[in-house]
Enzyme design. Sequence first.
Site, PDB file in Angstrom:
ATOM      1  N   CYS A 129     -21.983   5.721  -5.802  1.00 69.05           N
ATOM      2  CA  CYS A 129     -22.944   6.654  -6.372  1.00 69.05           C
ATOM      3  C   CYS A 129     -22.416   8.079  -6.546  1.00 69.05           C
ATOM      4  O   CYS A 129     -22.685   8.912  -5.932  1.00 69.05           O
ATOM      5  CB  CYS A 129     -24.131   6.632  -5.632  1.00 69.05           C
TER       6      CYS A 129
ATOM      7  N   TYR B  15      -7.108  13.966  -7.279  1.00 66.59           N
ATOM      8  CA  TYR B  15      -6.023  14.686  -8.038  1.00 66.59           C
ATOM      9  C   TYR B  15      -5.983  14.544  -9.546  1.00 66.59           C
ATOM     10  O   TYR B  15      -5.155  14.589 -10.269  1.00 66.59           O
ATOM     11  CB  TYR B  15      -4.666  14.110  -7.689  1.00 66.59           C
TER      12      TYR B  15
ATOM     13  N   GLU C 142      12.584  12.213   4.049  1.00 66.08           N
ATOM     14  CA  GLU C 142      11.356  11.662   4.308  1.00 66.08           C
ATOM     15  C   GLU C 142      10.745  11.166   2.980  1.00 66.08           C
ATOM     16  O   GLU C 142       9.619  11.719   2.682  1.00 66.08           O
ATOM     17  CB  GLU C 142      10.518  12.625   4.932  1.00 66.08           C
ATOM     18  N   PRO C 143      11.323  10.157   2.323  1.00 69.22           N
ATOM     19  CA  PRO C 143      10.542   9.881   1.108  1.00 69.22           C
ATOM     20  C   PRO C 143       9.451   8.913   1.417  1.00 69.22           C
ATOM     21  O   PRO C 143       9.447   8.171   2.514  1.00 69.22           O
ATOM     22  CB  PRO C 143      11.843   8.862   0.367  1.00 69.22           C
TER      23      PRO C 143
ATOM     24  N   ARG D   2       6.452   8.261  -1.460  1.00 66.29           N
ATOM     25  CA  ARG D   2       5.961   7.692  -2.836  1.00 66.29           C
ATOM     26  C   ARG D   2       7.215   6.845  -3.693  1.00 66.29           C
ATOM     27  O   ARG D   2       6.963   5.846  -4.037  1.00 66.29           O
ATOM     28  CB  ARG D   2       5.478   8.887  -3.556  1.00 66.29           C
TER      29      ARG D   2
HETATM   30  C1  LIG Z   1       3.946  13.968   2.404  1.00 69.93           C
HETATM   31  C2  LIG Z   1       5.022  14.089   3.134  1.00 69.93           C
HETATM   32  C3  LIG Z   1       6.440  13.620   2.687  1.00 69.93           C
HETATM   33  C4  LIG Z   1       6.496  12.369   1.643  1.00 69.93           C
HETATM   34  O1  LIG Z   1       6.231  12.919   0.357  1.00 69.93           O
HETATM   35  P1  LIG Z   1       6.395  11.836  -0.954  1.00 69.93           P
HETATM   36  O2  LIG Z   1       6.170  12.789  -1.976  1.00 69.93           O
HETATM   37  O3  LIG Z   1       5.512  10.507  -0.607  1.00 69.93           O
HETATM   38  O4  LIG Z   1       7.781  11.314  -0.742  1.00 69.93           O
HETATM   39  C5  LIG Z   1       7.515  13.745   3.351  1.00 69.93           C
HETATM   40  N1  LIG Z   1       7.333  14.664   4.348  1.00 69.93           N
HETATM   41  C6  LIG Z   1       6.273  15.487   4.643  1.00 69.93           C
HETATM   42  C7  LIG Z   1       6.488  16.566   5.569  1.00 69.93           C
HETATM   43  C8  LIG Z   1       5.366  15.328   3.973  1.00 69.93           C
HETATM   44  O5  LIG Z   1       3.925  15.914   4.228  1.00 69.93           O
END
Ligand SMILES: *Cc1c(COP(=O)(O)O)cnc(C)c1O
Length: 418
Positions: free
Chosen positions: A342, A316, A273-274, A276
Site C-alpha cells: 500500500c 533509486y 571490494e567488488p 554488484r
Molecule cells: C558498497 C561497498 C562496496 C561494494 O560496492 P559495489 O558497487 O557493489 O561493487 C565496496 N566497498 C565499500 C566500502 C562499500 O560501501
Amino acid sequence: MHHFHYKNNEMYCEDVAIAEIAGQVGTPFYLYSHATLRQHFLAFEKAFEKAPHLVCFSAKSNSNQAVLKLFATLGGGLDIVSGGELFRGLKAGVPADKIVFSGVGKREDEIKYALESGILMFNVESFEELEQIDRCAARLDKKAPIALRVNPDVDPKTHPYISTGLKKNKFGLDKDAVVEAYKAANACVHVEVKGVSCHIGSQITQVEPFVDALRRIQELIAILEGLGICISCLDLGGGLGITYDQELPPHPSEYGKAVLATLGDSRVTLIFEPGRVIVGNAGILVTKVLYTKKGENKDFVIVDSAMNDLVRPSLYDAFHAIEPVVRNEKETIKADVVGPICESGDFLAKDRKIARCQSGDLLAAMSAGAYGFVMSSNYNSRPRVAEVMVKKNQFHVVRKRETYEDLIAGESVPPYLR
Ligand SMILES: *Cc1c(COP(=O)(O)O)cnc(C)c1O
C-alpha cells in the site's frame, strides 16, 4: 555473460527450467546461477593475476551463506560493514585474515569481535574511530591492522545516492585531513598502519574515475613514505558497474589493465571490494502475475513481489528488465509492474514496454543478484522470499521462504497486556 537464457521460448537458469522451480518452491523467489557467480568472480581474479591482490567480495551486496561459501572456496576474501556480516563470513568459511572491515559507524563490540577474530584490516573513516580502535586493541593487548579510507574527491558519475568519493559525502577522510590522521595512527601504540583504502561509489561505468582515484592515492603513498610510514596494502574498494539496461561498463579485464598500468612497478598488495559486478547479473527475482488491469493511459500488472522484496526501483529509481519466463506472446503493452504494498512507490517497473501477460504468468526481474534479497524487509508483514541456487541441472533452496510464524518469532507482549 550470464546463464539465464531461453530454450524453446522458455527461460532456463543453466539447465533448469525456471517454471519448474516455481512449481516446486512457489513464488516469489530469488534465483542465483552458480556458474555465473563463479565465472564473474574468476573474471575479476584473472584481471589482477599479474599483481599481488585479494578480492574481498562485498558481503552487503549478497550475503547468503551459499554465495559467500562459493567465493571462499574460490580463494576470495570478504569486505564487511557490520558484526553481522563478520559472523556470516566466518560461518561461511572465509578466513578471518582475508576480511576487511569498512563503514563509518563501527561499534565498540563490532571492533572487539573483529580484533578477536583476527581480520586483515579495518578501513578507518575518522579520527574518533581510530581512537576507539586503538582503545579496544589496547584492552585486548593486540595491535589493530588498519588502513585509512581517503576521500579522493573524484566524481564517479553515478547516481548521487551511490556516489561516495566526493567531498560532500560522509565517507572517508578528506585529502587534507588524511596525512594528519596517518601521523596520529602511526603514533598509536596499538595500531599497525597497513594500508590506504578508498571506495568512490557504485555502478561506475567508466574506468577513468578509478584511475583518477588511484593516482591520488599514489601521491598520498609517496607523501606517507616520505614520513616513514610504509604502506603495504592498497584497497581500491568496489563500484564497477553492470548492464541493467543499455549501460556499457568496462569488463573487469579492462578495469584490471587500466589499474595495473597506472600502478606501474609498485608491489603493494591490491585489495578490491567488488559486489554488484560479481553477483548483480548472476541473480533474478521470479514473480507471478496476480492481476492485470487497464488504467486510463497505461496498464497495470500486479505481481506477487513488491518493494519489500526488491526495493531498488522504489529507492533509486533503478531499472530492472522485466522478462517473461515463458515467451509466447508477441503483442506488447506499456505497463507499470507493481506489487501489493500500500504505497504508490511500490513498483518494479514504470511505463515499461513488456509482453502482454495475464494472471498466473511468471515474470523475471533481471539483474537482481546484488542489493536484492539483502535489502528486503517484512514491510506489510510480508514473509521474506526464498532464495534458490542452480548448478547445472539441479537447484537448491539456499534460504527457505519465511513463514507467518517467523514474522512474530521475536516479539513478545508485556505482562500488563496479557
Ligand atoms: C558498497 C561497498 C562496496 C561494494 O560496492 P559495489 O558497487 O557493489 O561493487 C565496496 N566497498 C565499500 C566500502 C562499500 O560501501
